[in-house]
Motif scaffolding. Structure first.
Motif, PDB file in Angstrom:
ATOM      1  N   TYR A 381       0.705  -1.092  -0.018  1.00 26.85           N
ATOM      2  CA  TYR A 381      -0.011   0.069   0.084  1.00 26.85           C
ATOM      3  C   TYR A 381       0.892   1.069   0.018  1.00 26.85           C
ATOM      4  O   TYR A 381       1.576   1.528   1.004  1.00 26.85           O
ATOM      5  N   TRP A 382       1.036   1.705  -1.152  1.00 28.98           N
ATOM      6  CA  TRP A 382       1.862   2.960  -1.336  1.00 28.98           C
ATOM      7  C   TRP A 382       1.148   4.280  -0.523  1.00 28.98           C
ATOM      8  O   TRP A 382      -0.173   4.422  -0.312  1.00 28.98           O
ATOM      9  N   GLU A 402      -6.145   7.999  -1.796  1.00 27.99           N
ATOM     10  CA  GLU A 402      -5.398   6.676  -1.473  1.00 27.99           C
ATOM     11  C   GLU A 402      -4.185   6.756  -2.314  1.00 27.99           C
ATOM     12  O   GLU A 402      -4.259   7.017  -3.603  1.00 27.99           O
ATOM     13  N   GLY A 403      -3.279   5.897  -1.825  1.00 24.41           N
ATOM     14  CA  GLY A 403      -2.138   5.701  -2.628  1.00 24.41           C
ATOM     15  C   GLY A 403      -2.442   4.530  -3.444  1.00 24.41           C
ATOM     16  O   GLY A 403      -3.428   3.846  -3.105  1.00 24.41           O
ATOM     17  N   LYS A 404      -1.708   4.078  -4.227  1.00 27.24           N
ATOM     18  CA  LYS A 404      -1.808   2.956  -5.049  1.00 27.24           C
ATOM     19  C   LYS A 404      -1.764   1.486  -4.414  1.00 27.24           C
ATOM     20  O   LYS A 404      -0.971   1.423  -3.544  1.00 27.24           O
ATOM     21  N   THR A 405      -2.234   0.619  -4.877  1.00 26.54           N
ATOM     22  CA  THR A 405      -2.360  -0.753  -4.274  1.00 26.54           C
ATOM     23  C   THR A 405      -1.585  -1.728  -5.309  1.00 26.54           C
ATOM     24  O   THR A 405      -1.960  -1.909  -6.498  1.00 26.54           O
ATOM     25  N   GLU A 406      -0.466  -2.335  -4.701  1.00 29.59           N
ATOM     26  CA  GLU A 406       0.407  -3.010  -5.800  1.00 29.59           C
ATOM     27  C   GLU A 406       0.407  -4.690  -5.065  1.00 29.59           C
ATOM     28  O   GLU A 406       1.199  -4.996  -4.205  1.00 29.59           O
ATOM     29  N   ASN A 459      -7.750  -4.220  -6.845  1.00 30.29           N
ATOM     30  CA  ASN A 459      -6.679  -3.962  -6.042  1.00 30.29           C
ATOM     31  C   ASN A 459      -6.288  -5.308  -5.336  1.00 30.29           C
ATOM     32  O   ASN A 459      -5.441  -5.933  -5.669  1.00 30.29           O
ATOM     33  N   GLN A 462      -5.649  -8.480  -7.733  1.00 36.99           N
ATOM     34  CA  GLN A 462      -4.839  -8.442  -8.846  1.00 36.99           C
ATOM     35  C   GLN A 462      -4.168  -9.565  -9.403  1.00 36.99           C
ATOM     36  O   GLN A 462      -4.070  -9.867 -10.364  1.00 36.99           O
TER      37      GLN A 462
END
Length: 489
Positions: A381-382, A402-406, A459, A462
């Motif tokens: 979670y960025w 929100e920050g991006k989810t990777e 999210n 993915q």
């Protein structure tokens, strides 16, 4: 038995040579008490205020591995009208058969550890104690059309015990025993149905609508029928075999009433009430993880008398957190002693304690989904753009940036991240948890374990895609089958 009795204030008359008697403030702040080992804690504080001292005594006792009476769940159950009504129904016959009071249509019965100090209604006192599991209980009854009705159950504290009952209470504490509660009613249906609770109007949903639809569509693949239900559908709960909560829980709200009632009916439920109570309080989390030696940022549990220890211990900047804050709300970065004093005063108006932690900046947080004791998914979670948290509040609205989810596979994440997450989550229970961690060089620190973690289409899914939804629902299918088998046996 190593017995610790905790009271709001020490009373000269309350002397127990065979037990340790301390104030709530002493128990909450004393490091020695936290290491007391195998101990039972008799909490004789007033427990009516959420996050008051009495509430925290039982909460932190559970985190420390002590055995509190009452448990936090018992404290919260008493606030639910449906819970009190259910007890009233179960004790009605006993009330009609045993209550002896003709001078008025109102009657007040005090129950001390299952005993009536007047010694006239011992059977009723014992049953009410077994149902409510509160050491000091005041029971209010009223007579209508010739029948006595249970009107209210109130938890009282040591200071509420009248002088004529003090010797009786001392004797009851010295002979402390645990009465067995009545078994929760069990039910069976012929077709496995899963209720998925969500709130259409909730601003920060733990699952977006696309994910909820995927749960519904995937359910037949594991032999279930799933249906979305809302906060107004509580009375429909008996139609289902299990409950999956996808609404943000609050201890005093309708979501908690859903999960509490589902558990009382014997059905599999995620989130279960105990996990909610444990995960929603960061003070409990700190005590529990410290006890089990899981690495955390340097932290303090702060009360009004220890605010001055924060800066010398943690330095500036540091972070303070209201114990039951969610989505990063009421989690503040403190950059000056003046700001600390101002925000601490605000926090202490709503909670007896709050958490202070050292500042550990990072570009992202690890999030590991742990379910039924196993890792389910892992993601980075960025941080929100230009911010120090993964979510940034928009001033003047409920919107969160929100920050991006990777997401990635379990094998791609550092082994220490996964192992720490699973260890921490399994200390809470066997539900569905989102474990947040920070990595600083080669060290991994637990931030918190969340119940009701995000599972959003696009999210967290993915990597696994449909398999993520099958895994979650498959555990429900297995638990429903086990429950039915146990009921049949």
């Amino acid at each position: 038995m190593n017995l610790i009795v905790v009271t709001d204030q020490l009373q000269d008359w309350f002397q127990l040579p065979a037990a340790t008697v301390v104030t709530a403030r002493h128990y909450l702040a004393d490091a020695v008490a936290a290491q007391a080992g195998d101990a039972s804690v008799l909490n004789l504080c007033r427990t009516g205020r959420y996050q008051g001292r009495g509430y925290y005594v039982s909460l932190l006792a559970e985190a420390r591995g002590h055995r509190p009476l009452p448990e936090v769940k018992s404290i919260e159950d008493l606030k639910a009208e449906a819970f009190v009504q259910a007890i009233a129904g179960r004790v009605d016959m006993l009330v009609q058969d045993t209550l002896q009071h003709d001078s008025s249509d109102l009657f007040e019965l005090d129950v001390y550890l299952g005993r009536d100090p007047a010694r006239r209604h011992d059977a009723l006192a014992e049953r009410l104690y077994a149902e409510a599991r509160l050491p000091l209980l005041r029971v209010l009854l009223r007579r209508e059309q010739g029948r006595w009705m249970l009107d209210a159950l109130q938890s009282i504290g040591l200071a509420d015990v009248p002088s004529q009952d003090r010797a009786f209470l001392l004797q009851a504490v010295q002979g402390l025993g645990c009465a067995a509660g009545a078994d929760a009613p069990r039910r069976r249906t012929d077709r496995p149905r899963l209720a998925i609770l969500w709130d259409r109007d909730e601003p920060h949903k733990p699952s977006n609508e696309a994910a909820l639809q995927r749960f519904v569509e995937t359910a037949p693949l594991v032999g279930l029928q799933a249906e979305l239900v809302g906060p107004g559908d509580l009375e429909r709960l008996p139609e289902f075999d299990a409950l999956f909560n996808r609404a943000s829980p609050e201890v005093d709200g309708i979501v908690y009433e859903f999960v509490r009632r589902a558990e009382a009916m014997g059905m599999p439920v995620v989130d279960d009430p105990e996990s909610i109570l444990r995960c929603l309080n960061k003070a409990y989390m700190h005590e529990l993880m410290t006890r089990h030696r899981i690495a955390q940022p340097r932290s303090l549990i702060v009360h009004r008398d220890s605010i001055g220890q924060v800066v010398p211990t943690l330095g500036l900047p540091c972070v303070i957190k209201l114990p039951d804050s969610g989505f990063g709300l009421d989690v503040l970065k403190i950059e000056s002693e003046a700001q600390l004093g101002q925000e601490a005063e605000r926090f202490l108006k709503v909670s007896e304690l709050f958490v202070a932690q050292e500042w550990l900046p990072s570009e992202f947080d690890w999030r590991v989904g742990v379910y039924d004791g196993r890792p389910l998914y892992v993601a980075k979670y960025w941080m929100a753009p230009g911010h120090w948290k993964i979510m940034q509040e928009t001033e003047g609205s409920d919107e969160l940036i929100e920050g991006k989810t990777e997401a990635m596979t379990i094998g791609e994440a550092p082994r220490q991240v996964i192992e720490t997450a699973v260890r921490a989550a399994n200390l809470i229970g066997r539900g569905l948890y989102g474990v947040d961690l920070k990595q600083v060089e080669d060290r991994v620190y637990l931030i918190e374990v969340n119940c009701n973690p995000n599972i959003d289409a696009g999210n967290e899914d993915q990597v696994l895609g449909e398999a993520l939804y099958r895994e979650v629902l498959g555990v429900f299918a297995r638990r429903i089958a086990e429950h039915r088998h146990g009921a049949a046996a």
